[in-house]
Design an enzyme around this catalytic site. Structure first.
Site: not given
Ligand code: NAD
Length: 349
Positions: A175, A26, A305, A145-147, A171, A96, A47
């Site tokens: 969050k 994202i 789950h 997240t909605d979770e 997880y 992140a 990152d």
């Molecule tokens: N994927 C989904 O469907 C979804 C839905 C709702 C919310 N989110 C939230 O959106 C955010 C991004 O999700 P995503 O799916 O893109 O995740 P992702 O795992 O694809 O990417 C996470 C990024 O964060 C970086 N990262 C992780 N730990 C780090 C740290 N300690 N310091 C610096 N960088 C760090 C990773 O290198 C990676 O580039 C998260 O906070 C997640 O909880 C995701």
């Protein structure tokens, strides 16, 4: 809608936004959206580059004059202090995180560290660097997240912003904990914060351990298509660029201290989603309809789950005018086409 008095846009000359996790799924879409749409902002992407990151996703914008990438861990307090000092960070969009539920079940410490301590480190750094009188110019925006809301059963009302938190996986617990710290910094110190809670995103650039890329890649390679339990779990799906647009709206027009739910009003049982992906992917590969159906393989369910998540996104629609633009079929086709191109690239290397 005009920027309200809380808008992070006020006095936006030389405005610098720290986006964390910008090399992830994202985050890469959010970084590209802000770098391209707002040349007047300086975007700093921090990152750590975990396994889930891929800086290649941002190749097309890496030479833009308003973009800087820094490899750092958001838990590294001195590093975050340096970045705030050196770049004069005005606002944070914090993505992140460790994001894969299955990994959180086997290694919950990594999730507590990055998701909870990482968020707390950034909050503390923002609190130290931002003067109270400048708060109208600043914003800490937490992407959640909605979770965190827990599990829904069939027929239950979708999650609203007022739904109590009830996280059930390591997880979602990490969050939820981070979100609580964000709110605590608002209530205790007055830090300007916003939170949005979004449902499952899909689209290009997702690390191929999550359901949609796993299924597409397995169809291409004629491998078993793993489906948890009986495939009855239900998720709401939103195209990642629609999420990026929602984040832009909350960032510019949301109210401090508020939460905004973001979702696609698009609930699918996992098994139905897998069937739809088979239909699209087989067609795009020129295979006969239903060719990959026999590859569906039911595997032991994920422990704990959650059955169903669903989001009521009426606040962001009514108050901020957000509308998703992508239909599910269109978005899935774009996603499948992207993964097929990636497969071809790997094969020609
Ligand atoms: N994927 C989904 O469907 C979804 C839905 C709702 C919310 N989110 C939230 O959106 C955010 C991004 O999700 P995503 O799916 O893109 O995740 P992702 O795992 O694809 O990417 C996470 C990024 O964060 C970086 N990262 C992780 N730990 C780090 C740290 N300690 N310091 C610096 N960088 C760090 C990773 O290198 C990676 O580039 C998260 O906070 C997640 O909880 C995701």
């Amino acid at each position: 809608m005009e920027d309200n008095k809380n808008s992070a846009l006020k006095g936006s000359g030389n405005f610098t936004i720290l986006i964390t996790g910008g090399c992830g799924f994202i985050g890469s879409h959010v970084v590209r959206h802000f770098v391209k749409k707002y040349p007047q902002y300086r975007i700093i992407n921090v990152d750590k580059l975990t396994y889930a990151a891929n800086p290649e996703y941002l190749k097309d914008i890496e030479t833009q004059p308003n973009y800087t990438f820094i490899q750092a861990d958001v838990c590294d307090h001195p590093a975050m202090e340096d970045i705030f000092r050196q770049y004069g960070i005005d606002a944070v969009i914090h993505l992140a995180a460790e994001s894969h539920v299955d990994r959180s079940i086997t290694d919950p410490f990594a999730f507590a560290r990055s998701n909870v301590m990482g968020t707390l480190t950034l909050l503390q750094t923002a609190k130290t660097h931002w003067k109270k009188e400048d708060y109208p110019r600043h914003l800490f925006y937490q992407i959640s997240t909605d979770e965190v809301y827990g599990e829904l059963h069939f027929g239950e009302e979708p999650f609203r912003e007022t739904t109590p938190y009830d996280p059930r996986s390591p997880y979602s617990a990490s969050k939820a904990s981070a979100d609580h710290f964000v709110r605590a910094f608002h209530h205790t110190y007055g830090l300007p914060v916003r939170i949005s809670n979004c449902s499952n995103n899909y689209g290009p650039c997702q690390y191929p351990e999550k359901l949609i890329p796993v299924i597409i890649n397995s169809i291409v390679n004629r491998k078993p298509l793993p489906v948890y339990g009986k495939g009855e779990n239900i998720r709401d799906w939103l195209y990642v660029e629609d999420h990026a647009r929602a984040i832009d709206l909350v960032f510019h027009k949301g109210r401090n201290g508020e939460t905004y739910n973001i979702g696609g009003n698009n609930e699918w049982q996992n098994i139905e989603l897998v069937r739809l992906l088979i239909e699209i992917t087989d067609r795009l590969l020129g295979r006969p309809a239903g060719d990959s159906l026999p590859l569906i393989t039911f595997v032991t369910d994920r422990p704990g789950h959650d059955l169903r998540y669903a989001i009521d996104a009426s606040r962001i629609k009514n108050e901020l005018g957000w509308q998703q633009q992508m239909t599910f079929r269109q978005g899935l086709e774009k996603t499948v086409v992207w993964y097929l191109k990636q497969e071809n690239k790997t094969k020609t290397l």
